[in-house]
Design a protein around this motif. Structure first.
Motif, PDB file in Angstrom:
ATOM      1  N   THR A  84       0.836  -1.209   0.000  1.00 17.31           N
ATOM      2  CA  THR A  84       0.000   0.000   0.000  1.00 17.31           C
ATOM      3  C   THR A  84       0.861   1.245   0.000  1.00 17.31           C
ATOM      4  O   THR A  84       1.813   1.357   0.786  1.00 17.31           O
ATOM      5  CB  THR A  84      -0.914   0.026   1.236  1.00 17.31           C
ATOM      6  OG1 THR A  84      -1.768  -1.123   1.235  1.00 17.31           O
ATOM      7  CG2 THR A  84      -1.779   1.291   1.256  1.00 17.31           C
ATOM      8  N   THR A  85       0.555   2.187  -0.879  1.00 10.27           N
ATOM      9  CA  THR A  85       1.259   3.467  -0.894  1.00 10.27           C
ATOM     10  C   THR A  85       0.727   4.346   0.231  1.00 10.27           C
ATOM     11  O   THR A  85      -0.486   4.487   0.400  1.00 10.27           O
ATOM     12  CB  THR A  85       1.089   4.182  -2.246  1.00 10.27           C
ATOM     13  OG1 THR A  85       1.656   3.368  -3.271  1.00 10.27           O
ATOM     14  CG2 THR A  85       1.794   5.533  -2.241  1.00 10.27           C
ATOM     15  N   MET A  86       1.652   4.935   0.984  1.00  8.02           N
ATOM     16  CA  MET A  86       1.307   5.766   2.138  1.00  8.02           C
ATOM     17  C   MET A  86       1.759   7.210   1.893  1.00  8.02           C
ATOM     18  O   MET A  86       2.749   7.458   1.196  1.00  8.02           O
ATOM     19  CB  MET A  86       1.982   5.230   3.399  1.00  8.02           C
ATOM     20  CG  MET A  86       1.677   3.767   3.705  1.00  8.02           C
ATOM     21  SD  MET A  86      -0.045   3.487   4.174  1.00  8.02           S
ATOM     22  CE  MET A  86      -0.133   4.421   5.719  1.00  8.02           C
ATOM     23  N   LEU A  87       1.025   8.137   2.488  1.00  9.58           N
ATOM     24  CA  LEU A  87       1.341   9.556   2.366  1.00  9.58           C
ATOM     25  C   LEU A  87       1.341  10.186   3.756  1.00  9.58           C
ATOM     26  O   LEU A  87       0.399   9.992   4.529  1.00  9.58           O
ATOM     27  CB  LEU A  87       0.303  10.259   1.487  1.00  9.58           C
ATOM     28  CG  LEU A  87       0.472  11.773   1.297  1.00  9.58           C
ATOM     29  CD1 LEU A  87       1.636  12.058   0.345  1.00  9.58           C
ATOM     30  CD2 LEU A  87      -0.810  12.398   0.739  1.00  9.58           C
ATOM     31  N   LYS A  88       2.392  10.922   4.061  1.00 10.27           N
ATOM     32  CA  LYS A  88       2.458  11.611   5.357  1.00 10.27           C
ATOM     33  C   LYS A  88       2.779  13.085   5.133  1.00 10.27           C
ATOM     34  O   LYS A  88       3.680  13.417   4.355  1.00 10.27           O
ATOM     35  CB  LYS A  88       3.526  10.999   6.261  1.00 10.27           C
ATOM     36  CG  LYS A  88       3.472  11.549   7.690  1.00 10.27           C
ATOM     37  CD  LYS A  88       4.377  10.772   8.606  1.00 10.27           C
ATOM     38  CE  LYS A  88       3.998  10.973  10.062  1.00 10.27           C
ATOM     39  NZ  LYS A  88       2.715  10.322  10.389  1.00 10.27           N
ATOM     40  N   LYS A  89       2.070  13.943   5.825  1.00 11.52           N
ATOM     41  CA  LYS A  89       2.306  15.381   5.740  1.00 11.52           C
ATOM     42  C   LYS A  89       3.046  15.847   6.991  1.00 11.52           C
ATOM     43  O   LYS A  89       2.743  15.421   8.108  1.00 11.52           O
ATOM     44  CB  LYS A  89       0.973  16.122   5.612  1.00 11.52           C
ATOM     45  CG  LYS A  89       1.113  17.648   5.524  1.00 11.52           C
ATOM     46  CD  LYS A  89      -0.256  18.304   5.358  1.00 11.52           C
ATOM     47  CE  LYS A  89      -0.139  19.825   5.315  1.00 11.52           C
ATOM     48  NZ  LYS A  89      -1.442  20.486   5.116  1.00 11.52           N
ATOM     49  N   ILE A  90       4.013  16.732   6.780  1.00  3.02           N
ATOM     50  CA  ILE A  90       4.775  17.339   7.871  1.00  3.02           C
ATOM     51  C   ILE A  90       4.889  18.826   7.572  1.00  3.02           C
ATOM     52  O   ILE A  90       5.195  19.207   6.434  1.00  3.02           O
ATOM     53  CB  ILE A  90       6.185  16.716   7.988  1.00  3.02           C
ATOM     54  CG1 ILE A  90       6.083  15.200   8.225  1.00  3.02           C
ATOM     55  CG2 ILE A  90       6.985  17.375   9.106  1.00  3.02           C
ATOM     56  CD1 ILE A  90       7.421  14.473   8.153  1.00  3.02           C
ATOM     57  N   ASP A  91       4.636  19.670   8.571  1.00  2.60           N
ATOM     58  CA  ASP A  91       4.781  21.104   8.350  1.00  2.60           C
ATOM     59  C   ASP A  91       5.461  21.764   9.541  1.00  2.60           C
ATOM     60  O   ASP A  91       5.981  21.084  10.429  1.00  2.60           O
ATOM     61  CB  ASP A  91       3.430  21.763   8.022  1.00  2.60           C
ATOM     62  CG  ASP A  91       2.464  21.792   9.201  1.00  2.60           C
ATOM     63  OD1 ASP A  91       2.826  21.348  10.314  1.00  2.60           O
ATOM     64  OD2 ASP A  91       1.321  22.276   9.024  1.00  2.60           O
ATOM     65  N   ASN A  92       5.455  23.097   9.575  1.00  2.00           N
ATOM     66  CA  ASN A  92       6.129  23.842  10.641  1.00  2.00           C
ATOM     67  C   ASN A  92       5.593  23.521  12.023  1.00  2.00           C
ATOM     68  O   ASN A  92       6.263  23.784  13.026  1.00  2.00           O
ATOM     69  CB  ASN A  92       5.979  25.351  10.399  1.00  2.00           C
ATOM     70  CG  ASN A  92       6.554  25.808   9.083  1.00  2.00           C
ATOM     71  OD1 ASN A  92       6.126  25.357   8.033  1.00  2.00           O
ATOM     72  ND2 ASN A  92       7.512  26.707   9.121  1.00  2.00           N
ATOM     73  N   CYS A  93       4.402  22.985  12.099  1.00  2.00           N
ATOM     74  CA  CYS A  93       3.787  22.715  13.401  1.00  2.00           C
ATOM     75  C   CYS A  93       3.787  21.233  13.757  1.00  2.00           C
ATOM     76  O   CYS A  93       3.161  20.838  14.737  1.00  2.00           O
ATOM     77  CB  CYS A  93       2.366  23.278  13.422  1.00  2.00           C
ATOM     78  SG  CYS A  93       2.321  25.073  13.183  1.00  2.00           S
ATOM     79  N   GLY A  94       4.468  20.392  12.969  1.00  2.00           N
ATOM     80  CA  GLY A  94       4.593  18.995  13.337  1.00  2.00           C
ATOM     81  C   GLY A  94       4.110  18.019  12.289  1.00  2.00           C
ATOM     82  O   GLY A  94       4.029  18.330  11.098  1.00  2.00           O
ATOM     83  N   LEU A  95       3.758  16.830  12.750  1.00  2.03           N
ATOM     84  CA  LEU A  95       3.394  15.726  11.865  1.00  2.03           C
ATOM     85  C   LEU A  95       1.888  15.509  11.821  1.00  2.03           C
ATOM     86  O   LEU A  95       1.176  15.800  12.782  1.00  2.03           O
ATOM     87  CB  LEU A  95       4.059  14.424  12.328  1.00  2.03           C
ATOM     88  CG  LEU A  95       5.561  14.250  12.081  1.00  2.03           C
ATOM     89  CD1 LEU A  95       6.384  15.152  12.995  1.00  2.03           C
ATOM     90  CD2 LEU A  95       5.980  12.800  12.289  1.00  2.03           C
ATOM     91  N   PHE A  96       1.443  14.959  10.689  1.00  2.00           N
ATOM     92  CA  PHE A  96       0.063  14.532  10.507  1.00  2.00           C
ATOM     93  C   PHE A  96       0.050  13.007  10.453  1.00  2.00           C
ATOM     94  O   PHE A  96       1.059  12.376  10.142  1.00  2.00           O
ATOM     95  CB  PHE A  96      -0.520  15.087   9.206  1.00  2.00           C
ATOM     96  CG  PHE A  96      -0.736  16.577   9.207  1.00  2.00           C
ATOM     97  CD1 PHE A  96      -2.018  17.112   9.222  1.00  2.00           C
ATOM     98  CD2 PHE A  96       0.346  17.462   9.165  1.00  2.00           C
ATOM     99  CE1 PHE A  96      -2.230  18.477   9.201  1.00  2.00           C
ATOM    100  CE2 PHE A  96       0.147  18.834   9.153  1.00  2.00           C
ATOM    101  CZ  PHE A  96      -1.144  19.334   9.177  1.00  2.00           C
ATOM    102  N   TYR A  97      -1.098  12.417  10.747  1.00  2.00           N
ATOM    103  CA  TYR A  97      -1.215  10.969  10.652  1.00  2.00           C
ATOM    104  C   TYR A  97      -1.037  10.524   9.200  1.00  2.00           C
ATOM    105  O   TYR A  97      -1.482  11.202   8.270  1.00  2.00           O
ATOM    106  CB  TYR A  97      -2.582  10.501  11.170  1.00  2.00           C
ATOM    107  CG  TYR A  97      -2.725  10.608  12.670  1.00  2.00           C
ATOM    108  CD1 TYR A  97      -2.057   9.725  13.513  1.00  2.00           C
ATOM    109  CD2 TYR A  97      -3.530  11.600  13.237  1.00  2.00           C
ATOM    110  CE1 TYR A  97      -2.184   9.828  14.899  1.00  2.00           C
ATOM    111  CE2 TYR A  97      -3.664  11.707  14.622  1.00  2.00           C
ATOM    112  CZ  TYR A  97      -2.987  10.815  15.445  1.00  2.00           C
ATOM    113  OH  TYR A  97      -3.099  10.929  16.796  1.00  2.00           O
ATOM    114  N   SER A  98      -0.394   9.385   9.003  1.00  2.00           N
ATOM    115  CA  SER A  98      -0.177   8.837   7.672  1.00  2.00           C
ATOM    116  C   SER A  98      -1.504   8.390   7.058  1.00  2.00           C
ATOM    117  O   SER A  98      -2.385   7.902   7.762  1.00  2.00           O
ATOM    118  CB  SER A  98       0.787   7.652   7.736  1.00  2.00           C
ATOM    119  OG  SER A  98       2.022   8.033   8.313  1.00  2.00           O
ATOM    120  N   ILE A  99      -1.622   8.564   5.741  1.00  2.00           N
ATOM    121  CA  ILE A  99      -2.848   8.215   5.030  1.00  2.00           C
ATOM    122  C   ILE A  99      -2.548   7.131   3.992  1.00  2.00           C
ATOM    123  O   ILE A  99      -1.666   7.311   3.141  1.00  2.00           O
ATOM    124  CB  ILE A  99      -3.439   9.446   4.319  1.00  2.00           C
ATOM    125  CG1 ILE A  99      -3.804  10.532   5.335  1.00  2.00           C
ATOM    126  CG2 ILE A  99      -4.657   9.054   3.479  1.00  2.00           C
ATOM    127  CD1 ILE A  99      -4.298  11.818   4.690  1.00  2.00           C
TER     128      ILE A  99
END
Length: 207
Positions: A84-99
């Motif tokens: 399964t291909t996974m996507l994770k977002k990270i920005d100046n305020c931290g991490l998001f849950y992987s999708i």
């Protein structure tokens, strides 16, 4: 004494906000991709998206406000795990849950075009008829893309300005067609559509 306390709170606030710069984002991305490698996932890529000077502010779950320092950076990490291909977002305020994504289109595209992605870069905006004289009402193009690709120990970077993909009637970009036909740009546009469709799915991890 009251003034001293206020000054201390102000300094503490500055120290907290100093974590929300590009160095903080890069460190979060590095830590996460190192974890991927430790799990035996040696193929992944990241894309950093930002517009110079753009600032974003978010209210976190604990009620604290998080503001990007200088420029807001958002990074997306893409990898494949257990089919399964996974996507994770990270920005100046931290991490998001992987999708988990519904298809493996992104990872399959990168695998099929890995050498092409490495060897072919976006060329700078080039116009043969630029006079060199300053022009008024020139549109500002401050948005950028930066990629890192890794495949079992082989790693490379690509970066470009979104301005290089544009053209104008007055000063035609001689690299316009070349740039817009690149696999790198095709990948970025696939990401554009995907990220746009997933906006309501991104949920922040507790910090």
């Amino acid at each position: 004494m009251k003034k001293i306390l206020l000054l201390l709170f102000f300094i503490a606030g500055l120290q907290l906000s100093a974590q929300n710069d590009e160095a903080f984002v890069n460190e979060q991305v590095s830590q996460f991709t190192n974890k991927l490698e430790s799990r035996g996932i040696g193929q992944w890529f990241t894309t950093k998206r930002f517009c110079l000077g753009s600032i974003e502010m978010f209210q976190m779950e604990n009620g604290r406000m998080c503001t990007s320092r200088g420029t807001y950076y958002e990074v997306y990490v893409v990898w494949e795990e257990e089919g399964t291909t996974m996507l994770k977002k990270i920005d100046n305020c931290g991490l998001f849950y992987s999708i988990p994504l519904k298809s493996n289109e992104l990872t399959e595209f990168v695998t099929a075009n890995f050498t092409n992605l490495e060897q072919n870069s976006v060329k700078p905006y080039k116009a043969n008829n630029i006079s060199g004289e300053p022009e008024s009402r020139t549109q500002v193009h401050a948005c950028r893309r930066a990629f890192t690709f890794r495949n079992n120990g082989v790693e490379f970077q690509q970066a470009y300005k979104m301005y290089d993909l544009t053209a104008s009637d007055k000063n035609p970009n001689t690299n316009y067609e070349y740039n817009n036909a690149l696999k790198l740009v095709s990948l970025d546009r696939k990401l554009d559509a995907l990220i746009d469709n997933l906006q309501t799915k991104f949920k922040r991890q507790k910090q």
